[in-house]
Design a protein around this motif. Structure first.
Motif, PDB file in Angstrom:
ATOM      1  N   TRP A   1      45.943  42.788 -27.243  1.00 63.09           N
ATOM      2  CA  TRP A   1      44.967  43.095 -28.293  1.00 63.09           C
ATOM      3  C   TRP A   1      44.811  44.605 -28.485  1.00 63.09           C
ATOM      4  CZ3 TRP A   1      42.323  39.742 -31.494  1.00 63.09           C
ATOM      5  CH2 TRP A   1      41.390  40.353 -32.331  1.00 63.09           C
TER       6      TRP A   1
ATOM      7  N   VAL B   1      47.360  42.743 -31.989  1.00 60.95           N
ATOM      8  CA  VAL B   1      47.088  41.325 -32.185  1.00 60.95           C
ATOM      9  C   VAL B   1      46.105  41.110 -33.343  1.00 60.95           C
ATOM     10  CG1 VAL B   1      46.075  39.258 -31.108  1.00 60.95           C
ATOM     11  CG2 VAL B   1      47.690  40.668 -29.838  1.00 60.95           C
ATOM     12  N   GLU B   2      45.229  42.062 -33.560  1.00 66.68           N
ATOM     13  CA  GLU B   2      44.247  41.936 -34.640  1.00 66.68           C
ATOM     14  C   GLU B   2      44.929  41.676 -35.991  1.00 66.68           C
ATOM     15  OE1 GLU B   2      40.711  44.516 -36.807  1.00 66.68           O
ATOM     16  OE2 GLU B   2      41.477  45.182 -34.874  1.00 66.68           O
TER      17      GLU B   2
ATOM     18  N   ILE C   1      47.649  40.113 -36.534  1.00 64.27           N
ATOM     19  CA  ILE C   1      48.122  38.728 -36.557  1.00 64.27           C
ATOM     20  C   ILE C   1      46.949  37.777 -36.792  1.00 64.27           C
ATOM     21  CG2 ILE C   1      49.255  36.916 -35.214  1.00 64.27           C
ATOM     22  CD1 ILE C   1      50.908  39.181 -33.905  1.00 64.27           C
ATOM     23  N   VAL C   2      45.802  38.078 -36.178  1.00 68.25           N
ATOM     24  CA  VAL C   2      44.603  37.273 -36.427  1.00 68.25           C
ATOM     25  C   VAL C   2      44.277  37.292 -37.921  1.00 68.25           C
ATOM     26  CG1 VAL C   2      42.097  37.134 -36.063  1.00 68.25           C
ATOM     27  CG2 VAL C   2      43.618  37.506 -34.115  1.00 68.25           C
TER      28      VAL C   2
ATOM     29  N   ARG D   1      52.310  37.810 -28.805  1.00 67.24           N
ATOM     30  CA  ARG D   1      51.211  38.330 -29.635  1.00 67.24           C
ATOM     31  C   ARG D   1      50.628  37.224 -30.508  1.00 67.24           C
ATOM     32  NH1 ARG D   1      51.683  43.069 -33.152  1.00 67.24           N
ATOM     33  NH2 ARG D   1      53.317  41.900 -34.155  1.00 67.24           N
ATOM     34  N   ARG D   2      51.489  36.383 -31.077  1.00 66.06           N
ATOM     35  CA  ARG D   2      50.999  35.263 -31.886  1.00 66.06           C
ATOM     36  C   ARG D   2      50.198  34.293 -31.027  1.00 66.06           C
ATOM     37  NH1 ARG D   2      56.124  32.962 -34.010  1.00 66.06           N
ATOM     38  NH2 ARG D   2      57.107  34.378 -32.544  1.00 66.06           N
TER      39      ARG D   2
ATOM     40  N   ALA E   1      46.792  35.767 -30.412  1.00 64.45           N
ATOM     41  CA  ALA E   1      45.930  35.635 -31.592  1.00 64.45           C
ATOM     42  C   ALA E   1      45.351  34.234 -31.677  1.00 64.45           C
ATOM     43  CB  ALA E   1      46.729  35.965 -32.857  1.00 64.45           C
TER      44      ALA E   1
ATOM     45  N   CYS F   1      42.752  33.567 -28.935  1.00 63.71           N
ATOM     46  CA  CYS F   1      41.486  34.242 -29.231  1.00 63.71           C
ATOM     47  C   CYS F   1      40.707  33.506 -30.314  1.00 63.71           C
ATOM     48  CB  CYS F   1      41.738  35.687 -29.655  1.00 63.71           C
ATOM     49  SG  CYS F   1      42.214  36.779 -28.299  1.00 63.71           S
TER      50      CYS F   1
ATOM     51  N   LEU G   1      37.228  36.599 -35.435  1.00 66.11           N
ATOM     52  CA  LEU G   1      37.970  35.398 -35.060  1.00 66.11           C
ATOM     53  C   LEU G   1      37.567  34.157 -35.843  1.00 66.11           C
ATOM     54  CD1 LEU G   1      37.872  36.010 -31.218  1.00 66.11           C
ATOM     55  CD2 LEU G   1      39.710  36.587 -32.812  1.00 66.11           C
TER      56      LEU G   1
END
Length: 161
Positions: free
Chosen positions: A41, A46-47, A49-50, A80-81, A84, A87, A104
Motif C-alpha cells: 500500500w 495499491v491505492e 488499484i483500489v 498488488r491486486r 487491493a 483491503c 475502500l
C-alpha cells in the motif's frame, strides 16, 4: 503455461513473500499479511488499484497467477491486486496500516464479484517465469531496478537460465 482459470476466495490466497518487489524489504516467510499489505500500500501504489476496482470491478481477463506451496495458494503474480481486494473486503486493514477506510467503500455488486478471483495455477515457478519476466522487466508494468535484479538473479539461480 496452463490456461484454465479457477475462481478462488481471496481468503484462500496468500502473498508471495519471495516476490522480488517485496523481498527488497527483507520480509520474513512468517510475516503477517498486514505487514505485506502495508508495504504494498505505502510503497507500490495499491491505492490506484483500489480506485480502478471501485470504478470498473476486477478484470477477469487478467487473472492472478498462483502456485500451491506448503498447502497454501501463493500468488506469484498479482500481489498488488490481491492486496487491493483484501483491503476492500476487510477495511479493518486501514486501521492497522493507517489509510482512509472510506477509500475502500465499493458497491455491493463489486464486493460480491471480489469474493471469487480468477486464478491460473502453475505447476512450479519456472512455468510462469517468462510471462512474469516480460511483464515486469521490459513490459507494461515495470519493476524498479532492485526488483528486476532480484528476479533475474532468482531465475538464474533457480532455473539455470
Amino acid at each position: 503455461m496452463q490456461r484454465k482459470i479457477d475462481y478462488i476466495n481471496p481468503t484462500e490466497l496468500s502473498f508471495d513473500w519471495n516476490n522480488p518487489r517485496i523481498s527488497e524489504f527483507n520480509i520474513s516467510p512468517k510475516a503477517k499479511e498486514e505487514e505485506i499489505i502495508s508495504i504494498l500500500w505505502n510503497v507500490m501504489g495499491v491505492e490506484e488499484i483500489v480506485l480502478s476496482i471501485k470504478a470498473s470491478g476486477f478484470f477477469d481477463n487478467e487473472p492472478l497467477i498462483a502456485i500451491k506451496e506448503n498447502e497454501r495458494n501463493i500468488v506469484i503474480e498479482g500481489n498488488r491486486r490481491l492486496a487491493a481486494v483484501k483491503c476492500i473486503l476487510n477495511p479493518s486493514y486501514a486501521d492497522s496500516i493507517g489509510f482512509n477506510k472510506n477509500l475502500l467503500s465499493v458497491s455491493d455488486k463489486i464486493k460480491k464479484q471480489l469474493n471469487e478471483l480468477p486464478v491460473i495455477f502453475v505447476n512450479d515457478r519456472e512455468e510462469a517465469w517468462k510471462f512474469i519476466g516480460f511483464k515486469h522487466i521490459n513490459g507494461p508494468a515495470k519493476w524498479g531496478s532492485y526488483a528486476k535484479a532480484q528476479y533475474i538473479s532468482q531465475i538464474r539461480n533457480e532455473f539455470g537460465i
